[in-house]
Motif scaffolding. Structure first.
Motif, PDB file in Angstrom:
ATOM      1  N   LEU A 102       0.827  -1.209   0.000  1.00 53.05           N
ATOM      2  CA  LEU A 102       0.000   0.000   0.000  1.00 53.05           C
ATOM      3  C   LEU A 102       0.861   1.260   0.000  1.00 53.05           C
ATOM      4  O   LEU A 102       0.570   2.227  -0.724  1.00 53.05           O
ATOM      5  N   ALA A 103       1.928   1.260   0.805  1.00 51.70           N
ATOM      6  CA  ALA A 103       2.817   2.423   0.858  1.00 51.70           C
ATOM      7  C   ALA A 103       3.461   2.655  -0.505  1.00 51.70           C
ATOM      8  O   ALA A 103       3.539   3.798  -0.988  1.00 51.70           O
ATOM      9  N   PHE A 104       3.910   1.570  -1.131  1.00 49.65           N
ATOM     10  CA  PHE A 104       4.519   1.704  -2.455  1.00 49.65           C
ATOM     11  C   PHE A 104       3.502   2.222  -3.462  1.00 49.65           C
ATOM     12  O   PHE A 104       3.819   3.101  -4.282  1.00 49.65           O
ATOM     13  N   ALA A 105       2.287   1.665  -3.445  1.00 53.37           N
ATOM     14  CA  ALA A 105       1.260   2.058  -4.415  1.00 53.37           C
ATOM     15  C   ALA A 105       0.933   3.543  -4.300  1.00 53.37           C
ATOM     16  O   ALA A 105       0.753   4.231  -5.310  1.00 53.37           O
ATOM     17  N   ILE A 106       0.884   4.052  -3.078  1.00 49.46           N
ATOM     18  CA  ILE A 106       0.571   5.471  -2.873  1.00 49.46           C
ATOM     19  C   ILE A 106       1.696   6.351  -3.403  1.00 49.46           C
ATOM     20  O   ILE A 106       1.472   7.314  -4.146  1.00 49.46           O
ATOM     21  N   VAL A 107       2.944   6.024  -3.030  1.00 50.06           N
ATOM     22  CA  VAL A 107       4.096   6.825  -3.474  1.00 50.06           C
ATOM     23  C   VAL A 107       4.255   6.743  -4.993  1.00 50.06           C
ATOM     24  O   VAL A 107       4.449   7.758  -5.672  1.00 50.06           O
ATOM     25  N   ALA A 108       4.172   5.523  -5.547  1.00 48.00           N
ATOM     26  CA  ALA A 108       4.322   5.353  -6.993  1.00 48.00           C
ATOM     27  C   ALA A 108       3.167   6.003  -7.740  1.00 48.00           C
ATOM     28  O   ALA A 108       3.349   6.529  -8.844  1.00 48.00           O
ATOM     29  N   GLY A 109       1.980   5.989  -7.136  1.00 42.25           N
ATOM     30  CA  GLY A 109       0.824   6.648  -7.757  1.00 42.25           C
ATOM     31  C   GLY A 109       1.035   8.151  -7.881  1.00 42.25           C
ATOM     32  O   GLY A 109       0.671   8.769  -8.892  1.00 42.25           O
ATOM     33  N   ILE A 110       1.630   8.753  -6.857  1.00 43.55           N
ATOM     34  CA  ILE A 110       1.951  10.182  -6.909  1.00 43.55           C
ATOM     35  C   ILE A 110       2.978  10.450  -8.006  1.00 43.55           C
ATOM     36  O   ILE A 110       2.856  11.407  -8.789  1.00 43.55           O
ATOM     37  N   GLY A 111       3.985   9.571  -8.079  1.00 46.41           N
ATOM     38  CA  GLY A 111       4.995   9.716  -9.130  1.00 46.41           C
ATOM     39  C   GLY A 111       4.381   9.600 -10.515  1.00 46.41           C
ATOM     40  O   GLY A 111       4.745  10.351 -11.436  1.00 46.41           O
ATOM     41  N   LEU A 112       3.440   8.654 -10.680  1.00 42.80           N
ATOM     42  CA  LEU A 112       2.766   8.485 -11.967  1.00 42.80           C
ATOM     43  C   LEU A 112       1.981   9.734 -12.330  1.00 42.80           C
ATOM     44  O   LEU A 112       2.002  10.179 -13.492  1.00 42.80           O
ATOM     45  N   ALA A 113       1.297  10.322 -11.362  1.00 43.58           N
ATOM     46  CA  ALA A 113       0.508  11.533 -11.622  1.00 43.58           C
ATOM     47  C   ALA A 113       1.390  12.683 -12.100  1.00 43.58           C
ATOM     48  O   ALA A 113       0.994  13.464 -12.964  1.00 43.58           O
TER      49      ALA A 113
END
Length: 284
Positions: A102-113
């Protein structure tokens, strides 16, 4: 086999039969005995192996030695009950792994945005078509789901049906090649991780068409579906990109090793190796 006594198989000399085992071990000063019989040992041979062990000789199965040496599981030399050796991680390990996901998904999601507007523009400028594409894959226990990626190929790349990507594949665009080498094309899969269909670490999810083909040719192929698939995995950091049945068999050996030995420490090792792959732009 009495007919093979004294002959050679390849470069290996047949030294004797099971009854001669204790004497052969003693005469040749053997300190490790590798048992390469996977489907049943006769009582007489078992007694001779036990006698060697009681005499101080180490005894190990071929599959165990193979795993320790190569860090993969020999799919063509497994006993029928091999899957009974699998033990799922304890509850605490599973909880920690999910928190990390979950922590990775949130951080990577911000990077993707942040990166998406630039990546989308580059994709659209080079070739017409959508920025994203989706493919059906098989997840844990064979449950189908949609995996999302940034498009790295020309439109209608698979109009002739599902096929493996090849080295220097002409269907891959120039922008797509960069996305694949840096693995940026995989970033949209953070959505799959967030929803729980995928994990950060695990066997890569495969397409139903390929699973149907490969399970007919490779023993235990569907066993890799016993765990949640991942964005990266042991096979991905230890073996090249595969585009053949033999490649799939080799990667399965790494996947089964991961499933059998999965732990937070092994996940950490895979994560560090993945970072190295991304920094070296060694993706495919």
């Amino acid at each position: 086999d009495a007919d093979k006594q004294g002959d050679s198989i390849g470069d290996v000399r047949v030294m004797g039969d099971g009854a001669a085992l204790p004497d052969l071990v003693r005469i040749n000063d053997i300190d490790l005995l590798v048992v390469a019989i996977t489907r049943g040992i006769s009582p007489a041979l078992f007694q001779n192996i036990l006698a060697c062990q009681q005499a101080g000789v180490g005894v190990i199965s071929m599959s165990s030695l193979y795993e320790r040496t190569l860090e993969r599981t020999p799919v063509h030399h497994l006993p029928e009950q091999w899957f009974m050796e699998f033990e799922p991680p304890d509850v605490l390990t599973q909880i920690v792994k999910r928190i990390i996901d979950l922590a990775f998904a949130i951080v990577a999601g911000i990077g993707l945005a942040v990166l998406l507007p630039f990546l989308a523009l580059a994709i659209r400028l080079e070739s017409p078509g959508g920025v994203f594409y989706r493919q059906e894959r098989l997840g844990r226990n064979g449950k189908p789901f949609w995996v999302y990626k940034l498009r790295s190929m020309v439109p209608d790349a698979e109009k002739g049906g599902a096929q493996w990507a090849q080295e220097n594949d002409p269907r891959i665009t120039r922008v797509g090649r960069f996305l694949r080498k840096t693995r940026l094309d995989e970033l949209p899969q953070v959505w799959n991780v967030l929803r729980g269909g995928m994990s950060l670490i695990g066997p890569r999810p495969e397409r139903p068409e390929f699973v149907a083909q490969l399970q007919e040719q490779i023993p235990y192929y569907r066993s890799r579906l016993s765990v949640r698939p991942g964005l990266t995995g042991w096979a991905q950091v230890r073996y090249r990109y595969g585009n053949s049945v033999e490649d799939a068999r080799m990667k399965l050996e790494y996947d089964l090793y991961y499933i059998k030995h999965q732990s937070l420490l092994l996940d950490l090792s895979i994560l560090f190796r993945t970072v190295g792959v991304v920094l070296k732009m060694a993706g495919t």
